[in-house]
Enzyme design. Structure first.
Site, PDB file in Angstrom:
ATOM      1  N   ASN A 165     -17.851  -0.741  12.703  1.00 10.66           N
ATOM      2  CA  ASN A 165     -16.438  -1.113  12.595  1.00 10.66           C
ATOM      3  C   ASN A 165     -15.944  -1.461  13.999  1.00 10.66           C
ATOM      4  O   ASN A 165     -15.759  -0.574  14.823  1.00 10.66           O
ATOM      5  CB  ASN A 165     -15.654   0.070  12.000  1.00 10.66           C
ATOM      6  CG  ASN A 165     -14.156  -0.202  11.972  1.00 10.66           C
ATOM      7  OD1 ASN A 165     -13.704  -1.307  12.241  1.00 10.66           O
ATOM      8  ND2 ASN A 165     -13.376   0.827  11.652  1.00 10.66           N
ATOM      9  N   LYS A 225     -13.088  -2.669  14.847  1.00  7.21           N
ATOM     10  CA  LYS A 225     -11.642  -2.443  15.013  1.00  7.21           C
ATOM     11  C   LYS A 225     -10.991  -3.659  15.684  1.00  7.21           C
ATOM     12  O   LYS A 225     -11.327  -4.792  15.363  1.00  7.21           O
ATOM     13  CB  LYS A 225     -11.407  -1.134  15.766  1.00  7.21           C
ATOM     14  CG  LYS A 225     -12.158   0.039  15.114  1.00  7.21           C
ATOM     15  CD  LYS A 225     -11.778   1.386  15.624  1.00  7.21           C
ATOM     16  CE  LYS A 225     -12.579   2.458  14.881  1.00  7.21           C
ATOM     17  NZ  LYS A 225     -12.150   3.812  15.195  1.00  7.21           N
ATOM     18  N   HIS A 246      -8.817   3.447   5.929  1.00  9.16           N
ATOM     19  CA  HIS A 246      -9.246   3.935   7.241  1.00  9.16           C
ATOM     20  C   HIS A 246      -8.104   4.741   7.876  1.00  9.16           C
ATOM     21  O   HIS A 246      -6.927   4.399   7.712  1.00  9.16           O
ATOM     22  CB  HIS A 246      -9.637   2.764   8.150  1.00  9.16           C
ATOM     23  CG  HIS A 246     -10.317   3.237   9.403  1.00  9.16           C
ATOM     24  ND1 HIS A 246      -9.618   3.721  10.482  1.00  9.16           N
ATOM     25  CD2 HIS A 246     -11.634   3.358   9.719  1.00  9.16           C
ATOM     26  CE1 HIS A 246     -10.484   4.109  11.414  1.00  9.16           C
ATOM     27  NE2 HIS A 246     -11.713   3.900  10.969  1.00  9.16           N
ATOM     28  N   GLU A 291      -6.876   4.902  10.720  1.00  7.59           N
ATOM     29  CA  GLU A 291      -5.933   4.175  11.581  1.00  7.59           C
ATOM     30  C   GLU A 291      -4.913   3.406  10.745  1.00  7.59           C
ATOM     31  O   GLU A 291      -3.762   3.229  11.153  1.00  7.59           O
ATOM     32  CB  GLU A 291      -6.716   3.259  12.533  1.00  7.59           C
ATOM     33  CG  GLU A 291      -7.379   4.086  13.635  1.00  7.59           C
ATOM     34  CD  GLU A 291      -8.758   3.618  14.033  1.00  7.59           C
ATOM     35  OE1 GLU A 291      -9.080   2.450  13.821  1.00  7.59           O
ATOM     36  OE2 GLU A 291      -9.530   4.456  14.558  1.00  7.59           O
ATOM     37  N   GLU A 335     -14.547  10.401   7.227  1.00  7.79           N
ATOM     38  CA  GLU A 335     -14.297  10.304   8.672  1.00  7.79           C
ATOM     39  C   GLU A 335     -13.204  11.310   9.038  1.00  7.79           C
ATOM     40  O   GLU A 335     -12.004  11.012   8.885  1.00  7.79           O
ATOM     41  CB  GLU A 335     -13.831   8.901   9.042  1.00  7.79           C
ATOM     42  CG  GLU A 335     -14.830   7.820   8.722  1.00  7.79           C
ATOM     43  CD  GLU A 335     -14.574   6.545   9.530  1.00  7.79           C
ATOM     44  OE1 GLU A 335     -15.472   6.167  10.290  1.00  7.79           O
ATOM     45  OE2 GLU A 335     -13.492   5.961   9.417  1.00  7.79           O
ATOM     46  N   GLY A 381     -13.173   8.577  17.605  1.00 10.24           N
ATOM     47  CA  GLY A 381     -12.861   8.114  18.959  1.00 10.24           C
ATOM     48  C   GLY A 381     -12.670   9.224  19.967  1.00 10.24           C
ATOM     49  O   GLY A 381     -12.175   8.997  21.069  1.00 10.24           O
ATOM     50  N   SER A 434     -17.368   9.558  15.967  1.00  9.21           N
ATOM     51  CA  SER A 434     -18.161   9.837  17.181  1.00  9.21           C
ATOM     52  C   SER A 434     -19.665   9.851  16.931  1.00  9.21           C
ATOM     53  O   SER A 434     -20.392  10.643  17.547  1.00  9.21           O
ATOM     54  CB  SER A 434     -17.682  11.129  17.843  1.00  9.21           C
ATOM     55  OG  SER A 434     -16.343  10.981  18.286  1.00  9.21           O
TER      56      SER A 434
HETATM   57  P1  13P Z   1     -15.787   6.244  16.531  1.00  6.26           P
HETATM   58  O1  13P Z   1     -17.237   6.037  16.199  1.00  6.26           O
HETATM   59  O2  13P Z   1     -15.325   5.476  17.739  1.00  6.26           O
HETATM   60  O3  13P Z   1     -15.423   7.695  16.557  1.00  6.26           O
HETATM   61  O4  13P Z   1     -14.938   5.593  15.302  1.00  6.26           O
HETATM   62  C1  13P Z   1     -15.248   5.949  14.001  1.00  6.26           C
HETATM   63  C2  13P Z   1     -14.515   5.059  13.086  1.00  6.26           C
HETATM   64  O5  13P Z   1     -13.300   5.084  13.005  1.00  6.26           O
HETATM   65  C3  13P Z   1     -15.302   4.113  12.278  1.00  6.26           C
HETATM   66  O6  13P Z   1     -14.541   3.570  11.250  1.00  6.26           O
END
Ligand code: 13P
Length: 251
Positions: free
Chosen positions: A8, A10, A97, A99, A170, A176, A215
């Site tokens: 992903n 983003k 997701h 976010e 997640e 992140g 992560s």
């Molecule tokens: P990270 O791998 O940066 O923690 O992000 C995970 C994520 O949100 C994948 O959709």
């Protein structure tokens, strides 16, 4: 069931950077991708066409979208519909997701609408679920995840084809942050999610892939991917470089 190794991206990468990363990824993995793995690249909208051109014809590589608006077409300035995504070669799309839930304010009902609409439009839908740290500390993990699953998958035919649906766990506190969930925590949550899916979809629930995200890095992926009921990973930060993401894919 094939393991789905998903990137992903983003809101990262210019067009040139995206093409460079996708090309490097294909170059590293061509003829090395194990039979039981597939690679899913989920770039921002601006990169879908370019990345599709790179992945097209490469066995085991798929393209996905980060988001869409659940309507056929119409006066929805700034939005993108599933037909436009399929037209650019997308087979998968994300919904729910963290976010989008927590920054854009999308609620469970809207996430469920997207999952239903995307499936109807021929996309394979990845429903993302996950608890915040306060919800975990309050002992509410199961309640939160079951609510997100119930609402996110509401109205879906109990006989759904498991090839069309994916769930991604997640935990919000692991996204992140570099703070990956412990193996015991992942194992326990994935077992809970599996049981709930089997309850909701008696025939196909055992075959719906459950991904872990939060992560994931080259050095922790092998142990995560080996756990029961972990059918792939959804990677953010470590998917932005072809070198680190290819190590994850091959982990
Ligand atoms: P990270 O791998 O940066 O923690 O992000 C995970 C994520 O949100 C994948 O959709």
């Amino acid at each position: 069931m094939k393991k789905i190794m998903a990137a992903n991206w983003k809101m990262f990468k210019t067009h040139a950077q995206g093409i460079e990363t996708a090309t490097a990824l294909v170059d590293i993995l061509r003829n090395k991708l194990p039979e039981d793995r597939e690679v899913l690249v989920i770039p921002p909208f601006t990169l879908l066409h370019g990345v599709h051109n790179v992945l097209q014809g490469e066995p085991g590589f798929f393209l996905g979208a980060e988001n869409f608006y659940p309507a056929d077409q119409g006066a929805f300035t700034g939005e993108i519909c599933p037909e436009q995504l399929r037209d650019l070669g997308c087979t998968y799309a994300l919904a729910g997701h963290s976010e989008r839930r927590h920054i854009m304010g999308e609620d469970d009902a809207f996430v469920g609408l997207k999952v239903r609409f995307g499936l109807k439009q021929g996309l394979r839908m990845i429903l993302c679920i996950g608890e915040k740290i306060a919800e975990r500390k309050a002992g509410n993990v199961e309640n939160v995840l079951f609510r997100q699953l119930q609402k996110g998958l509401e109205g879906i035919d109990p006989g759904v084809d498991p090839e069309t649906l994916v769930v991604a766990y997640e935990p919000v506190w692991a996204i992140g942050t570099g703070e990956v969930a412990g193996l015991e925590e992942i194992l326990a949550v994935h077992a809970l999610v599996r049981n709930k899916l089997v309850q909701m979809f008696p025939d196909s629930g055992k075959s719906i892939p459950i991904l872990y995200g939060g992560s994931v890095k080259p050095d922790n992926c092998t142990s995560i991917i080996s756990l029961d009921n972990v059918d792939g990973v959804l990677v953010g930060g470590a998917s932005l470089a072809a070198e680190s993401f290819s190590q994850i894919v091959l982990a």
